[in-house]
Design a protein around this motif. Structure first.
Motif, mmCIF file in Angstrom:
data_model
loop_
_atom_site.group_PDB
_atom_site.id
_atom_site.type_symbol
_atom_site.label_atom_id
_atom_site.label_comp_id
_atom_site.label_asym_id
_atom_site.label_seq_id
_atom_site.Cartn_x
_atom_site.Cartn_y
_atom_site.Cartn_z
ATOM 1 N N ALA A 257 10.483 40.943 67.740
ATOM 2 C CA ALA A 257 10.949 40.238 68.935
ATOM 3 C C ALA A 257 9.957 39.134 69.293
ATOM 4 O O ALA A 257 8.838 39.404 69.739
ATOM 5 N N LEU A 258 10.367 37.898 69.103
ATOM 6 C CA LEU A 258 9.481 36.752 69.290
ATOM 7 C C LEU A 258 9.105 36.520 70.753
ATOM 8 O O LEU A 258 8.105 35.863 71.033
ATOM 9 N N ASP A 259 9.886 37.039 71.673
ATOM 10 C CA ASP A 259 9.652 36.752 73.085
ATOM 11 C C ASP A 259 8.551 37.614 73.712
ATOM 12 O O ASP A 259 8.146 37.362 74.845
ATOM 13 N N LEU A 260 8.056 38.598 72.996
ATOM 14 C CA LEU A 260 7.033 39.476 73.569
ATOM 15 C C LEU A 260 5.676 38.780 73.641
ATOM 16 O O LEU A 260 5.321 38.016 72.746
ATOM 17 N N ARG A 261 4.926 39.055 74.692
ATOM 18 C CA ARG A 261 3.583 38.517 74.869
ATOM 19 C C ARG A 261 2.597 39.674 74.990
ATOM 20 O O ARG A 261 2.855 40.639 75.701
ATOM 21 N N GLN B 144 15.246 44.365 67.375
ATOM 22 C CA GLN B 144 14.487 43.640 68.387
ATOM 23 C C GLN B 144 14.484 44.391 69.726
ATOM 24 O O GLN B 144 13.471 44.411 70.427
ATOM 25 N N ARG C 250 11.145 45.741 71.737
ATOM 26 C CA ARG C 250 10.882 45.555 73.169
ATOM 27 C C ARG C 250 10.698 46.905 73.870
ATOM 28 O O ARG C 250 9.867 47.040 74.779
#
Length: 499
Positions: A321-325, A451, A455
């Protein structure tokens, strides 16, 4: 004055010309040091060691394989299609022969899969393809693999765990000889094993891939750690894999050697027991993630050769999941969460894990101690890990693991799936999500589910998340070598630039 005879002069000129010709000739032999000791066996169905697998995949092939960026590519199967939810049909590459001349066909595929799954083989890889129910030979160049349930990651499993062997060679050689005289269909064939020193492979002149391999000979040298770079500098080795970051400057300052770096699907982690104890509270799990200074961890554990990641997954893996920080370094907030959870005075945890992760574990433990959590470490060698896990109840497990399957499933399933021997807690919600993702055959829908699972792991802080490692290799300046993201390189395209 002394005169040189014409014959002596001609001889000298010829020697010089021959020497110049030899220096200008393209190099076609590679000596690589990827391990310090001999394999226990060269039977591809009885090994799961990273280093042995790299050696054997130059000799053996599967139906499919991973490319440098982790994408699945055709190998002994030219194409495939899902013909029903439980069956994938593979169309085999015609005209391929094993190194000894035996024919490659559907029967070889059937025997290879069945032998790997047979309990009598005692393959350590059997559990990774236990979704397979049977292999059906349709015709000599077509085979169906039938699974117990819809298996959306079947290709990833096959690319890593199912080398195809020759039924005739196994029958004639017997198990003992088969384990020391490998015969595959790959780009290199087995030539010689000088025990304690090296294994030498030669180019497969009949390899199905055009213009491959580019090398005439490939040698795997077994060299102690403290001698590797010296041998590289003397020209006795051409490639040394996975050198420490502290040694890169020594390699780079020479004109005849260089450092080759590449991201790899490898992460260090601490999995947490969420069933009992303090880590059953998600606030505590988030606190320990906030307590770890990941920038310092990359600096001191990897000498800067890594990048911080948010979860157990890494960019490039299927399902990431590219949106994770990543959780920020915030010990003040970490202490506040511990106080909110009722642990304002901290607590003591029992931690186990792999001895190879000792440096990582001690750095993380030092950070946790600053917020009041005392970590008692009990680390074991690989061979003793499972026995140790069975005999102790741990709050935390430290480890470092590659992802040879190029899929978020692999690392997650090893440390979080309740049925894994390396998992230290029970989590029915996670198990159900993982099983749903795996059993989804539609690729796009499976990626969405993977994904979502990534998350879920992040939001619930099921572990302490750290970094993705950058592999550093030392090589001859002229060597043209491509590292593989999954950490398991092939050498069929490796060559040398003209010097």
């Amino acid at each position: 004055m002394r005169f040189i005879s014409m014959s002596h002069l001609l001889t000298a000129v010829l020697i010089c010309l021959c020497s110049l010709s030899a220096d200008a000739a393209p190099r076609d032999r590679l000596v690589v040091c990827d391990d310090v000791r001999d394999p226990q066996s060269l039977d591809p169905h009885k090994e799961l060691s990273e280093k042995v697998h790299i050696l054997l995949q130059q000799i053996y092939e599967g139906l499919v394989r991973f490319g440098p960026a982790g994408a699945i590519e055709p190998a002994l199967a030219m194409s495939w299609e899902q013909i029903d939810p439980l069956t994938v049909r593979f169309h085999l590459r015609p005209g391929v022969a094993f190194h000894n001349g035996d024919e490659f066909n559907a029967e070889a595929v059937r025997l290879s899969v069945e032998r790997l799954l047979d309990p009598r083989t005692q393959s350590p890889a059997a559990g990774f393809i236990n979704s397979v129910r049977q292999v059906v030979v349709v015709d000599p160049h077509t085979v169906d693999i039938v699974t117990h349930y819809p298996d959306g990651i079947l290709l990833n499993r096959l690319a890593w765990t199912v080398p195809i062997i020759s039924p005739k060679h196994l029958r004639v050689a017997g198990d003992i000889k088969f384990a020391v005289e490998p015969v595959g269909t790959g780009p290199f064939k087995f030539l010689r094993w000088d025990r304690g020193r090296r294994i030498i492979l030669g180019a497969n002149g009949s390899y199905w891939m055009k213009d491959a391999p580019k090398l005439r000979e490939l040698e795997f040298a077994f060299v102690p750690e403290n001698k590797k770079l010296g041998m590289l500098f003397r020209g006795e080795l051409d490639l040394v894999t996975n050198i420490p970051g502290t040694k890169t400057l020594e390699v780079q300052k020479r004109r005849d050697t260089k450092v080759i770096k590449g991201m790899t699907f490898f992460t260090a982690f601490a999995s947490l027991n969420i069933s009992t104890g303090p880590f059953a509270d998600v606030r505590v799990r988030r606190a320990v993630n906030l307590a770890v200074d990941k920038e310092a961890l990359v600096r001191y554990d990897l000498q800067g050769n890594g990048r911080i990641i948010a979860s157990l997954s890494m960019p490039g893996e299927f399902g990431h999941a590219l949106d994770l920080r990543a959780y920020p370094y915030d010990p003040v907030k970490a202490k506040a969460l511990l106080k909110e959870a009722g642990y304002q005075n901290g607590f003591v945890v029992q931690a186990g894990g792999n001895i190879n992760a000792e440096r990582t574990a001690k750095i993380i433990a030092s950070d946790l101690e600053k917020i009041g959590i005392k970590v008692k470490l009990n680390l074991s060698a690989d061979a003793d890990l499972l026995d140790d896990f069975r005999s102790h109840t741990y709050d935390m497990i430290f480890g470092g693991v590659p992802d040879p399957m190029a899929h978020t499933y692999f690392i997650q399933s090893m440390v979080l799936y309740s049925r894994s021997p390396y998992c230290i807690s029970k989590n029915p919600e996670y198990d159900a999500m993982l099983e749903k993702m795996v059993s989804t055959v539609d690729s796009r829908q499976r990626e969405i589910l993977a994904q979502e699972l990534d998350r879920h792991v992040y939001n619930n802080a099921y572990g302490i998340f750290t970094y993705q490692r950058i592999q550093t290799h030392a090589a001859r300046e002229a060597l043209q070598f491509t590292p593989y993201l999954n950490g398991f390189p092939y050498f069929y395209s490796t060559t040398y630039a003209k010097e």
